[in-house]
Design a protein around this motif. Structure first.
Motif, short mmCIF file in Angstrom:
data_model
loop_
_atom_site.label_atom_id
_atom_site.label_comp_id
_atom_site.label_asym_id
_atom_site.label_seq_id
_atom_site.Cartn_x
_atom_site.Cartn_y
_atom_site.Cartn_z
N PRO A 92 -1.10 -2.56 10.01
CA PRO A 92 -1.34 -3.53 8.93
C PRO A 92 -2.33 -3.03 7.89
CG PRO A 92 -2.40 -4.26 10.95
CD PRO A 92 -1.56 -3.07 11.31
N GLU A 93 -3.28 -2.14 8.28
CA GLU A 93 -4.25 -1.64 7.29
C GLU A 93 -3.56 -0.86 6.18
OE1 GLU A 93 -6.66 -2.10 11.08
OE2 GLU A 93 -4.69 -1.31 10.55
N GLY A 94 -2.72 0.10 6.55
CA GLY A 94 -2.05 0.90 5.54
C GLY A 94 -0.99 0.12 4.79
N THR A 95 -0.20 -0.67 5.52
CA THR A 95 0.86 -1.45 4.87
C THR A 95 0.27 -2.50 3.94
OG1 THR A 95 2.18 -1.13 6.87
CG2 THR A 95 2.96 -2.76 5.29
N GLY A 96 -0.84 -3.12 4.37
CA GLY A 96 -1.49 -4.10 3.52
C GLY A 96 -2.04 -3.49 2.24
N ALA A 97 -2.61 -2.29 2.35
CA ALA A 97 -3.12 -1.60 1.15
C ALA A 97 -1.98 -1.28 0.18
CB ALA A 97 -3.85 -0.32 1.56
N ALA A 98 -0.86 -0.84 0.73
CA ALA A 98 0.29 -0.53 -0.13
C ALA A 98 0.81 -1.79 -0.81
CB ALA A 98 1.39 0.12 0.71
N LEU A 99 0.92 -2.88 -0.05
CA LEU A 99 1.41 -4.13 -0.62
C LEU A 99 0.48 -4.65 -1.71
CD1 LEU A 99 3.39 -6.50 -0.60
CD2 LEU A 99 2.01 -7.53 1.22
N ALA A 100 -0.83 -4.57 -1.49
CA ALA A 100 -1.79 -5.03 -2.50
C ALA A 100 -1.65 -4.23 -3.79
CB ALA A 100 -3.22 -4.91 -1.96
N THR A 101 -1.41 -2.92 -3.65
CA THR A 101 -1.25 -2.07 -4.84
C THR A 101 0.04 -2.43 -5.58
OG1 THR A 101 -2.38 -0.30 -3.63
CG2 THR A 101 -1.27 0.31 -5.67
N VAL A 102 1.13 -2.64 -4.84
CA VAL A 102 2.40 -3.03 -5.47
C VAL A 102 2.24 -4.35 -6.21
CG1 VAL A 102 4.78 -3.76 -5.03
CG2 VAL A 102 3.86 -1.77 -3.85
N ALA A 103 1.60 -5.34 -5.57
CA ALA A 103 1.43 -6.66 -6.18
C ALA A 103 0.59 -6.57 -7.46
CB ALA A 103 0.77 -7.62 -5.18
N GLN A 136 -3.69 7.54 0.93
CA GLN A 136 -2.62 7.73 1.91
C GLN A 136 -2.62 9.13 2.51
OE1 GLN A 136 1.38 7.83 0.32
NE2 GLN A 136 2.20 6.76 2.11
N THR A 137 -2.97 10.12 1.73
CA THR A 137 -2.81 11.51 2.19
C THR A 137 -4.11 12.20 2.59
OG1 THR A 137 -2.94 12.29 -0.11
CG2 THR A 137 -0.75 11.83 0.78
N VAL A 138 -5.27 11.66 2.19
CA VAL A 138 -6.53 12.35 2.44
C VAL A 138 -7.51 11.48 3.22
CG1 VAL A 138 -8.48 13.57 1.41
CG2 VAL A 138 -6.23 13.71 0.34
N ARG A 139 -8.03 10.46 2.57
CA ARG A 139 -9.19 9.76 3.12
C ARG A 139 -8.84 8.88 4.33
NH1 ARG A 139 -14.21 9.43 1.20
NH2 ARG A 139 -15.54 7.69 1.87
N HIS A 140 -7.72 8.16 4.24
CA HIS A 140 -7.35 7.24 5.33
C HIS A 140 -5.90 7.49 5.75
CE1 HIS A 140 -11.07 4.98 5.00
NE2 HIS A 140 -10.90 4.95 3.69
N ARG A 141 -5.59 8.74 6.00
CA ARG A 141 -4.22 9.13 6.35
C ARG A 141 -3.73 8.41 7.60
NH1 ARG A 141 -2.38 13.66 9.45
NH2 ARG A 141 -0.20 14.15 8.98
N ASP A 142 -4.61 8.16 8.58
CA ASP A 142 -4.21 7.54 9.84
C ASP A 142 -3.63 6.14 9.64
OD1 ASP A 142 -5.06 9.79 11.10
OD2 ASP A 142 -6.84 8.90 12.02
N LEU A 182 8.10 4.40 2.95
CA LEU A 182 9.17 4.73 1.99
C LEU A 182 9.43 3.56 1.05
CD1 LEU A 182 11.68 6.63 4.29
CD2 LEU A 182 10.75 7.51 2.15
N ALA A 183 9.55 2.36 1.61
CA ALA A 183 9.90 1.20 0.79
C ALA A 183 8.81 0.85 -0.20
CB ALA A 183 10.21 0.00 1.71
N LEU A 184 7.60 0.61 0.30
CA LEU A 184 6.50 0.21 -0.59
C LEU A 184 6.06 1.36 -1.49
CD1 LEU A 184 4.39 -1.95 1.89
CD2 LEU A 184 6.01 -2.72 0.16
N GLY A 185 6.14 2.59 -0.97
CA GLY A 185 5.81 3.75 -1.81
C GLY A 185 6.77 3.89 -2.97
N SER A 186 8.05 3.59 -2.73
CA SER A 186 9.03 3.67 -3.81
C SER A 186 8.79 2.60 -4.86
CB SER A 186 10.44 3.52 -3.23
OG SER A 186 10.73 4.55 -2.33
N ALA A 187 8.48 1.38 -4.41
CA ALA A 187 8.18 0.31 -5.36
C ALA A 187 6.97 0.67 -6.21
CB ALA A 187 7.94 -1.00 -4.61
N MET A 188 5.94 1.19 -5.55
CA MET A 188 4.71 1.56 -6.25
C MET A 188 4.95 2.70 -7.24
SD MET A 188 1.20 2.62 -4.37
CE MET A 188 1.76 1.64 -2.99
N ALA A 189 5.66 3.73 -6.79
CA ALA A 189 5.94 4.86 -7.68
C ALA A 189 6.81 4.44 -8.85
CB ALA A 189 6.62 5.98 -6.89
N SER A 190 7.75 3.52 -8.61
CA SER A 190 8.62 3.07 -9.68
C SER A 190 7.82 2.43 -10.81
CB SER A 190 9.65 2.07 -9.12
OG SER A 190 10.54 1.66 -10.13
#
Length: 365
Positions: A131-142, A186-192, A288-296
């Motif tokens: 939930p930590e990573g997915t929540g961060a991705a969702l907050a960024t998309v929103a 996602q790739t450096v500081r909090h990759r886990d 993949l899903a949230l990353g695609s929305a964010m990148a779009s």
């Protein structure tokens, strides 16, 4: 898996090359029915080839880099397609960027997420994720979606749902900064936070289902992935006039064209996400899903902001009230899905109903 890597010498090698060759000969041409049928077959093959090569690269570099490679690659070429269509479309393409970005958000956050949660939970009892990573991705998309697609409806500097030049510059810079911060997180500081987890909540740092491919195989797949994605987007543009004619003949809203093209472009990520969900790697699916929305959003808005310097006509980014309501409901439901860190078929079904509502309203606004 070793046999799959060796299959690079077979159809997955030939189809991307064939797609690019076919694209060269059909680009900008009016296509007869037989050629459209051929292009459609090669387009489908390119989608499957892109998924194969993306999986090879992802297995070599590991998560979350693998899902990031596919999301960024697809989005960069999608942005190029949007700008090309805007150049060709004139005033009638004023809403193209908005419609395509919103379609990508709804397809990924409801369609892809819903399918993956449903598949993962039906196959393994419950779908588990971090939930930590997915929540961060969702907050960024929103945040990105609200700043880029909702605010233009309420600003008053220009008439209509448009940004002024200063506002558009701010939205573009904010999109790039937020997306860059997310990638670094996602790739450096909090990759886990973005790695798959076990049912006991332990992070899976090594995917032991097969030996990793060699560096040479991975580089070959990366190049072929690029060719396949160019083929997917380019051929999708080639068949878009046929799609537009069919939509017009059926009396459907013009926004349906953007939905169909977005579905075609996002097919590689959708198939890759579903395969990860079947392997009980739902976190990879959500990456993949949230990353695609964010990148779009994060790449399209800056690109169209830059393109608007030389493009004539308005750039309409603001959503209507119906779509804003769907976006708000998507954010609320997604937040409730993410918080527990696990999902049942019910959550998957809720997201799929939201996606079905979006499609229904695109057909019957």
């Amino acid at each position: 898996m070793t046999h799959r890597f060796r299959s690079l010498t077979q159809w997955t090698l030939l189809v991307p090359v064939l797609a690019v060759v076919l694209l060269v000969f059909t680009w900008g041409q009016g296509l007869p029915g037989a050629v459209v049928a051929l292009v459609t077959v090669v387009l489908a093959g390119s989608v499957l080839a892109a998924v194969h090569h993306a999986e090879v690269v992802a297995h070599r570099v590991g998560e979350p880099f693998g899902s990031l490679v596919l999301a960024i690659a697809v989005t960069i070429i999608e942005v190029a397609l949007i700008v090309t269509l805007m150049v060709d479309g004139g005033d009638k393409s004023s809403t193209l960027a908005r419609d395509t970005v919103f379609a990508a958000v709804m397809i990924t956050c409801n369609g892809v997420v819903g399918l993956c949660l449903l598949v993962g939970s039906l196959r393994h009892g419950t779908a588990v994720f971090n939930p930590e990573g997915t929540g961060a991705a969702l907050a960024t998309v929103a945040t990105l979606a609200t700043l880029s697609l909702v605010l233009p409806t309420f600003t008053t500097s220009k008439p209509g749902p448009e940004f002024s030049g200063v506002q558009l510059t701010f939205a573009a810079l904010s999109s790039l900064i937020l997306y860059g911060l997310f990638v670094a997180t996602q790739t450096v500081r909090h990759r886990d936070y973005f790695l798959p987890i076990t049912r006991q909540g332990e992070v899976i740092t090594v995917d032991d289902h097969a030996a990793a491919p060699s560096a040479r195989t991975a580089w070959t797949s990366l190049g072929l992935l690029g060719l396949a994605l160019i083929g997917v987007v380019g051929l999708a543009k080639g068949v878009s006039p046929t799609i537009e004619s069919g939509v017009e003949a059926a009396g459907l809203h013009q926004a349906v064209v953007g939905v169909i093209i977005a579905l075609l472009v996002l097919l590689p990520e959708t198939i890759a996400a579903l395969r990860s969900a079947r392997r009980d790697r739902v976190q990879t699916s959500l990456n993949l899903a949230l990353g695609s929305a964010m990148a779009s959003i994060g790449l399209t808005i800056p690109a169209v902001a830059l393109a608007s310097v030389w493009l004539s006509g308005p750039l309409v980014l603001g959503l209507g009230s119906t779509h804003m309501l769907l976006l708000a409901l998507t954010v609320v439901v997604s937040s409730l899905t993410v918080v527990p860190g696990r999902a049942t078929p019910l959550q998957g079904g809720v997201h799929l109903v939201l996606f079905a509502a979006y499609l229904e309203l695109a057909i019957n606004p």
